[in-house]
Design an enzyme around this catalytic site. Structure first.
Site, short mmCIF file in Angstrom:
data_model
loop_
_atom_site.label_atom_id
_atom_site.label_comp_id
_atom_site.label_asym_id
_atom_site.label_seq_id
_atom_site.Cartn_x
_atom_site.Cartn_y
_atom_site.Cartn_z
CD1 TRP A 102 -2.32 -2.23 1.31
CD2 TRP A 102 -3.13 -0.81 -0.22
NE1 TRP A 102 -3.39 -2.84 0.68
CE2 TRP A 102 -3.90 -2.00 -0.25
CE3 TRP A 102 -3.45 0.22 -1.10
CZ2 TRP A 102 -4.99 -2.17 -1.14
CZ3 TRP A 102 -4.53 0.05 -1.98
CH2 TRP A 102 -5.28 -1.14 -1.99
CG ASP A 172 -3.38 4.51 3.73
OD1 ASP A 172 -4.44 4.40 4.40
OD2 ASP A 172 -3.17 3.85 2.68
CE LYS A 196 -8.60 -1.71 4.27
NZ LYS A 196 -8.95 -2.82 3.40
#
Lengths: 360, 360
Positions: A102, A172, A196
């Site tokens: 990511w 992030d 999430k």
């Protein structure tokens, strides 16, 4: 109806209490005669829902008043572009810490807008750790320092907020926001997709220090301008109202769990017992440096990789689903976000022991 | 529980059958043991839901196979930038038809990426009509011709698809998609936010001829690249899964109404009787050229503008809510999309007559 334990990396489990509440409200919210999904975003009912969600998020994360809280669309992938488009200002470079798939995606998108300096990378070791802070090389001319607090695919998590050497720190936090306390005042900007730890997919939370916004690079689409969203209370255009409401229900549930500190205690217990089960057996393994193991995403392998597909299929038959690892890395992975009950982790551990007895 | 009639311009009413179905599925979709909002977008359950929605949309609009159907985030406002970013290709200009507030917003955003030619404008008359096609001036070097098939705020609707003089025709169909049959093969690209005729806010449908995509202007964010979404089945990043599912339920309901032709018959009846009530009274008025009156959004004024606030407040007391006009134009407006039952329009007409008796 039998509810299963869903170990998906996201979208992922939601608290059953949240789903029940949404079901009760679905035809008529609070005597309004409407579903929340039918309400005008400009009306008083939705206004109250939206404000309550922001207030609860501010309370749960103790967000200082000089930070704006935005509810946007487009997920973290849109943020990968929005961050440089808004935060570069007059600079031409940004620094990124490379800890997995990511952070790599964030770097790749940023490189279309600026020079990307790599402050540190864990690539050589296969992304199994976080390079020591003392070895990071931070360009003092960079506009900001970006890192990914939890690598959902690799299973690597920062246990502390790193020192940013005076640069605005950008994070992030998609896969571990609200799972542990964090000092928001250390950050210039935090972003996180909801799917999430905060709700269904379709909404992205951005927490940004207000002095950092207001100047975008040429060509920035209007809907990518943080300042315009901030000036319009995240209603520059029609927001994803129903998902915003569901996110609010999750925040309400979280407060009932004792807030972020309360859920952190549960998350520590769940992660410790799952890693302990993996470590106690030569049949299972987790490759991550124990100092940076993720509490949210626990990747694991079987000594005999040929058994992994069988493991996932049999687990699903026992109501333990979505244990396959990300398609880019394979193996197995248990995502155990806030909404995964401890009983779900216990059931997984029991299944692992049984599977080992039968195949080990 | 008393359900009210909600005349909001969007988000707006949804069919009660859709809400009931969503409520039944909310803890457990189809025996999966999960809510749709908990499902991985990569899993088989959501895959089936997503494919079914696309297939139903293709069937309802008879979309030819050479068109891609995309399910995106960001609403029409994101499309205002995405259209020029993707469709300009090597051209430097685009043509726009200016029929109201929404086409104006599309033009303003496009002007940041290219030269915007105004093919025709209805501004001088206060946006109450569509300029005759014979008077349009279309630049043959333009990359495309853009128009807004229904102006949600102004209440002006195209009754036919205009000839584009050979340019790819691009249409913002946000507020009348699926309300009447349309020949998709006449278009290069159609876009529409869901929150009027297709579902809750948070998803945008793009229907695009595949030969037009694949080349973006420099600086286009990855999530703004149609081709990347098309190549990934709208799962370049996590899509708004639950809203996609709800959109699918609306499409299913629409098929039960006899599809687009069936709902059009209802829409014609609803609009005709409401305009007839307005025209029959000197107490109410609608300023739009009868040839271009919108079937979806019916703005109206009271001869005594001072009574409009009282009208809206009293109507709300009778379960007829959100009748205030858009804040930019004032007055009153009844949005009567597909999901507004004919009984809701009848109730509004009865209330209008009663209000006139009492205040006229």
């Amino acid at each position: 109806m039998t509810r299963i334990y869903n170990f998906s990396a996201g979208p992922s489990m939601l608290p059953e209490a949240v789903l029940r509440r949404a079901g009760e409200d679905i035809l008529d919210w609070g005597g309004s005669g409407m579903s929340v999904m039918e309400m005008s975003h400009r009306g008083k009912h939705f206004g109250a829902i939206a404000e309550r969600a922001e207030a609860d998020l501010r309370e749960l994360l103790a967000i200082p008043p000089e930070y704006k809280v935005l509810f946007l669309q487009g997920g973290a992938t849109a943020q990968f572009a929005m961050v440089p488009m808004n935060l570069l200002r007059d600079r031409t470079a940004a620094c990124y810490v490379d800890t997995g798939i990511w952070s790599g995606k964030a770097m790749e998108e940023a490189s279309r807008y600026c020079q990307v300096g790599v402050a540190a990378t864990a690539k050589a070791g296969g992304f199994t750790t976080v390079p020591p802070r003392s070895e990071w090389r931070i360009d003092s001319e960079a506009a900001y320092l970006h890192y990914t607090s939890n690598e959902t695919i690799n299973g690597v998590e920062f246990q502390d907020v790193p020192d940013s050497a005076g640069l605005p720190l950008v994070c992030d936090m998609s896969s571990n926001i609200l799972s542990r306390p964090v000092d928001v005042s250390r950050f210039g900007l935090i972003y996180a997709g909801a799917q999430k730890n905060m709700g269904p997919a379709g909404i992205t939370v951005v927490i940004v220090r207000e002095d950092l916004i207001g100047k975008t690079i040429p060509g920035t689409p209007t809907v990518f301008d943080y300042k315009k969203h901030a000036d319009n209370g995240s209603m520059l255009n029609t927001p994803p109202t129903y998902i915003w409401y569901l996110l609010g229900l999750v925040l309400d549930w979280l407060k009932q769990q004792g807030g972020v500190a309360g859920i952190e205690a549960q998350n520590i217990r769940k992660a410790q017992k799952l890693y302990a089960a993996i470590d106690a057996s030569a049949f299972y393994s987790n490759p991550i440096d124990p100092a940076f193991r993720s509490r949210m995403n626990v990747p694991f392998r079987l000594a005999d990789a040929g058994l992994e597909k069988i493991f996932a299929a049999e687990a699903a038959g026992h109501g333990l689903v979505a244990l396959e690892g990300h398609r880019s890395v394979g193996g197995l992975r248990a995502s155990i976000y806030n909404a995964m009950p401890e009983a779900g982790v216990d059931a997984l551990i029991a299944f692992m022991a049984d599977f080992e007895r039968r195949y080990g």
